[in-house]
Each structure stands twice: as C-alpha cells, then as structure tokens.
Scaffold this active site. Structure first.
Site, PDB file in Angstrom:
ATOM      1  N   ARG A  56      -4.523 -72.514  41.372  1.00 32.41           N
ATOM      2  CA  ARG A  56      -5.109 -71.494  40.485  1.00 32.41           C
ATOM      3  C   ARG A  56      -6.460 -71.037  41.013  1.00 32.41           C
ATOM      4  O   ARG A  56      -6.913 -69.929  40.746  1.00 32.41           O
ATOM      5  CB  ARG A  56      -5.219 -72.022  39.044  1.00 32.41           C
ATOM      6  CG  ARG A  56      -5.786 -70.976  38.087  1.00 32.41           C
ATOM      7  CD  ARG A  56      -5.473 -71.226  36.611  1.00 32.41           C
ATOM      8  NE  ARG A  56      -5.493 -72.604  36.215  1.00 32.41           N
ATOM      9  CZ  ARG A  56      -6.598 -73.359  36.141  1.00 32.41           C
ATOM     10  NH1 ARG A  56      -7.784 -72.850  36.410  1.00 32.41           N
ATOM     11  NH2 ARG A  56      -6.512 -74.622  35.784  1.00 32.41           N
ATOM     12  N   TYR A 109      -3.644 -44.924  34.344  1.00 33.83           N
ATOM     13  CA  TYR A 109      -2.375 -45.628  34.146  1.00 33.83           C
ATOM     14  C   TYR A 109      -2.267 -46.061  32.676  1.00 33.83           C
ATOM     15  O   TYR A 109      -3.245 -46.512  32.078  1.00 33.83           O
ATOM     16  CB  TYR A 109      -2.356 -46.828  35.088  1.00 33.83           C
ATOM     17  CG  TYR A 109      -1.131 -47.679  34.988  1.00 33.83           C
ATOM     18  CD1 TYR A 109       0.088 -47.221  35.463  1.00 33.83           C
ATOM     19  CD2 TYR A 109      -1.194 -48.945  34.419  1.00 33.83           C
ATOM     20  CE1 TYR A 109       1.221 -48.011  35.376  1.00 33.83           C
ATOM     21  CE2 TYR A 109      -0.069 -49.744  34.326  1.00 33.83           C
ATOM     22  CZ  TYR A 109       1.139 -49.269  34.801  1.00 33.83           C
ATOM     23  OH  TYR A 109       2.255 -50.047  34.714  1.00 33.83           O
ATOM     24  N   ASP A 181      -9.390 -47.341  40.715  1.00 34.87           N
ATOM     25  CA  ASP A 181      -8.034 -47.869  40.876  1.00 34.87           C
ATOM     26  C   ASP A 181      -7.384 -47.029  41.985  1.00 34.87           C
ATOM     27  O   ASP A 181      -7.062 -45.864  41.786  1.00 34.87           O
ATOM     28  CB  ASP A 181      -7.292 -47.713  39.539  1.00 34.87           C
ATOM     29  CG  ASP A 181      -5.839 -48.181  39.602  1.00 34.87           C
ATOM     30  OD1 ASP A 181      -5.285 -48.280  40.713  1.00 34.87           O
ATOM     31  OD2 ASP A 181      -5.245 -48.423  38.523  1.00 34.87           O
ATOM     32  N   LYS A 206       2.916 -51.809  43.952  1.00 34.15           N
ATOM     33  CA  LYS A 206       3.415 -50.477  44.263  1.00 34.15           C
ATOM     34  C   LYS A 206       3.517 -50.250  45.773  1.00 34.15           C
ATOM     35  O   LYS A 206       4.277 -50.926  46.427  1.00 34.15           O
ATOM     36  CB  LYS A 206       2.542 -49.428  43.572  1.00 34.15           C
ATOM     37  CG  LYS A 206       2.282 -49.721  42.083  1.00 34.15           C
ATOM     38  CD  LYS A 206       3.522 -49.549  41.223  1.00 34.15           C
ATOM     39  CE  LYS A 206       3.328 -50.074  39.803  1.00 34.15           C
ATOM     40  NZ  LYS A 206       2.169 -49.536  39.103  1.00 34.15           N
TER      41      LYS A 206
END
Ligand SMILES: *Cc1c(COP(=O)(O)O)cnc(C)c1O
Length: 392
Positions: A56, A109, A181, A206
């Site tokens: 993590r 988005y 972004d 993406k």
C-alpha cells in the site's frame, strides 16, 4: 536459500541466477517485503536507503510505471494510484482543507463534477464551476479562499479548448494551484507542466494503458511538499494500484505513441469525411471550423487528438439506428481504447441533466462522441457512413 527440509513451508525461494537479463519488466505481486534488521528498516523509513515494506506504501511495478509517465509529462516523483478518480481524490484530500474553495471547469469528467458538487462540500470545501474557455469567467469565480482550479484542456464531450495560459497566469498571480486532468490530451499532444500547471493527473485507464483492461490513475506535482502530502493521503486512504494493472499499463505504454499517432490520423480523416456528408455537424479541434481552432492550433500544434464529436439530425430514433448500424464500433461510454468506441452522452454521461440542461451545453439526442482507435481508416469510414445512412 530454500530450506532443504521444508521446501514448501519456508518462504525463502531463491530466484534462479542468469547471466542474461529478462527484457520484460518482472511482475512483483508481493504485498510484504522482509527487511534484515530493525536498523535497516529504520534506514528505509528515514529515506537513507531505498526499500519496499508494504505494497500500500509502494511497490516496484507502480514505480516503474510512474517513472515512465513522469518522463512523458516532464514530471518528477509522480504517483500511480488505483484509478483516475483515486488520483483526483488523492490530489484533493492531500491539498485541501475545510474552508477552502475550488473552481472547476464546467465540463469536467462526470465523476469530477460529482466530486465538486457532492463530495467536497460534505467536507467543508466550497466549489464553483466556470467556463475555462473564458478566463474572465474563471476570474469571476475566484474567492479569497480559492485554493485550486481544476480544468481539462479539451472538454468532454464538446471538445472545447480551455484558455490554459490565461488561467495559469491568473492562478500564479493569486497563489492558486492549477491542476490539469490531462487524460484526454495526453503528453503526446500537450504537457501541462510546460504551460504553468502545478499538478497534472491522469486516468491511466484510458489512452495511456490503452486496452480497456486496467483501471489506474496518476498524479504529479511541481512542489515537493505537496507531493509528500498527496502521497501520504493516498497511502492512508488506501488508493493502492494493483501490481498486475501497473504491469499491464507499462506494457501498454510501449505502443502508446504508435497507437496515439495512428488514432489521431484516423480521427482527422474521419472528421473531414463526416463533415463532407452534409447534415452532420462535426467538432474536431484539428479542423478550422472548430470554435477554438486558433487556441487549439497554438497549444496543440497539428495535434487534433483522437477524440471527435458529431451531431446528426433526427433525435433518439436516428441515434438508435446509428449505433445499431455501426456493427464493428463498440457502443460504450469509454475512451482511449485501441478499438474505436462510440458514446452517446444524452443516454450516458449527461443522462442526469434535463433536455434543456443538455441543450445549454450543446448536447442533443443526435450528439455522439467518437474515441477513434487504430483500425484501418477505410473500415471506420465505411461503418460510420453506414450508420449515418441508417440514421437518415
Ligand atoms: C475516465 C476519466 C477519469 C476517471 O478515471 P477512472 O480511471 O475511470 O477512475 C477522470 N478524468 C477523465 C478526463 C476521464 O476520462
């Protein structure tokens, strides 16, 4: 060394020696890393030596991927997390506090809009949306407590181009963080750090990974203190990426430039073809009839990108006939896949809006967004022409 008495019970399996090296990055799924002594563990945590402890907090496949995206973006110390929204979350939770104010582009988005409308206010962070193609509107939205402006260079799905240079000057003058972004545009077409961004983030899901088989995000900052704070927040909130996803995304990156260039070439050809059909309104930043064409040319040069939107007449019935007739183009609300995908904002990303609300942003029932892939362009031209014939 393998324990000869307990070959299956003791986890000290050696890796076979080889004088030759693997050309493929190894996949390391280990969650835990054993250290030699408390002193060596101290040295790791104090940053005197480099070592992993617990996945993590970081693992090799995430770091290999992060360093590659860093190089593409001109960044240092970027962080890979479990999704694009995890990158947005890490950035916001790692930099904002109750009482702050955030200005977001009004065509971000969908889930980013939701983050601004629903999530941040619950934690005492006020938000305002404004049109990033008009720096005066962004300026009018600022308050003394504004801490961050979040924009995308090219908006989804109407493909408007933000005045990022104007916004960057404004943000710098007021001491406000500018976060970009860069999912849509990718560093192949645009590097936000070269234009005044303080933070760059990605949905690696993406175009970068490119095959619709991983969910990942990335966030990088200019400022080292901010980077540390975002990292600590991501570790605490558990925004960890899977090693296998990181491995797949790194594999995807080797073909990224080839995929991007081919998809962009296809998109430019398709845009011109669709515009020539009559009755089709085409929106493509590389075309001279685009509303922000001059800005697109200034910021993106000849890079029109792989995203293309268009509008046909005939309402929902025509839209249904269109998607049905395009048999080899997946009707799916994603983007950046190696294969072309067609999406219909009125029934997906913008379905929560009223028809009037959609009309205000220029989205009708005949509005489609195309994420152009790498297929032979002749196939795409044939498919879409058939779709548009069927729609009529
Ligand atoms: C998909 C997307 C996101 C969110 O990324 P996930 O990986 O789906 O969490 C954020 N911004 C943009 C522009 C996107 O297209």
């Amino acid at each position: 060394m393998t324990s000869p008495k307990h070959p299956t019970l003791v986890r000290r399996t050696p890796w076979p020696d080889s004088v030759s090296r693997a050309v493929v990055t190894p996949l390391q799924p280990s969650v835990v890393y054993a250290s030699e002594t408390p002193d060596t563990l101290d040295a790791q945590y104090d940053g005197l030596t480099h070592g992993y402890t617990y996945a993590r907090e970081g693992h090799p496949n995430a770091d290999v991927l992060a360093r590659k995206i860093d190089a593409m973006e001109g960044a240092t110390g970027g962080l890979v997390v479990g999704s694009g929204m995890a990158a947005v979350t890490a950035m916001m939770m790692g930099t904002l506090k109750a009482g702050d104010h955030v200005v977001g582009g009004d065509q971000l988005y969908g889930r980013c809009l939701r983050m601004l409308a629903e999530e941040l206010p619950r934690f005492g962070v006020a938000t305002t949306l404004a049109d990033p193609t008009d720096v005066a509107q962004i300026e009018a939205a600022l308050r003394p407590e504004t801490r961050m402006i979040l924009i995308e260079l090219v908006s989804n799905p109407t493909l408007r181009v933000a005045d990022i240079e104007g916004i960057a000057r404004l943000a710098q003058a007021r001491g406000i963080l500018l976060a970009v972004d860069n999912t849509f545009t990718t560093p192949r077409a645009f590097r936000p750090f070269d234009h005044g961004a303080d933070i760059v983030l990605h949905s690696v899901t993406k175009l970068l990974a490119g095959h619709s088989d991983v969910t990942l995000g990335y966030v990088a900052t200019r400022d080292a203190a901010l980077r540390k704070s975002i990292y600590d927040t991501a570790v605490t909130l558990g925004l960890t990426p899977s090693p296998f996803d990181c491995w797949l995304a790194e594999r995807g990156l080797y073909s990224f430039e080839l995929r991007y260039d081919r998809a962009e070439e296809n998109a430019a050809r398709l845009a011109d073809h669709l515009a020539g059909l009559g009755g089709v309104r085409v929106i493509y930043p590389g075309r001279s009839d685009h509303p922000d064409h001059n800005r697109a040319a200034h910021l993106l040069g000849a890079r029109g990108g792989n995203m293309l939107s268009f509008e046909i007449e005939g309402g929902r019935d025509a839209a249904n006939r269109m998607t049905k007739a395009c048999e080899n183009i997946a009707f799916a609300p994603t983007l950046g896949d190696i294969g072309t995908t067609l999406s219909h904002p009125a029934s997906s990303s913008h379905r929560a809006l009223t028809p009037e609300g959609r009309a205000a942003v220029g989205i009708s029932e005949g509005f489609f967004r195309l994420s152009v892939g790498v297929e032979p362009v002749e196939l795409l031209i044939e498919e879409l022409s058939a779709g548009i014939r069927a729609a009529r």
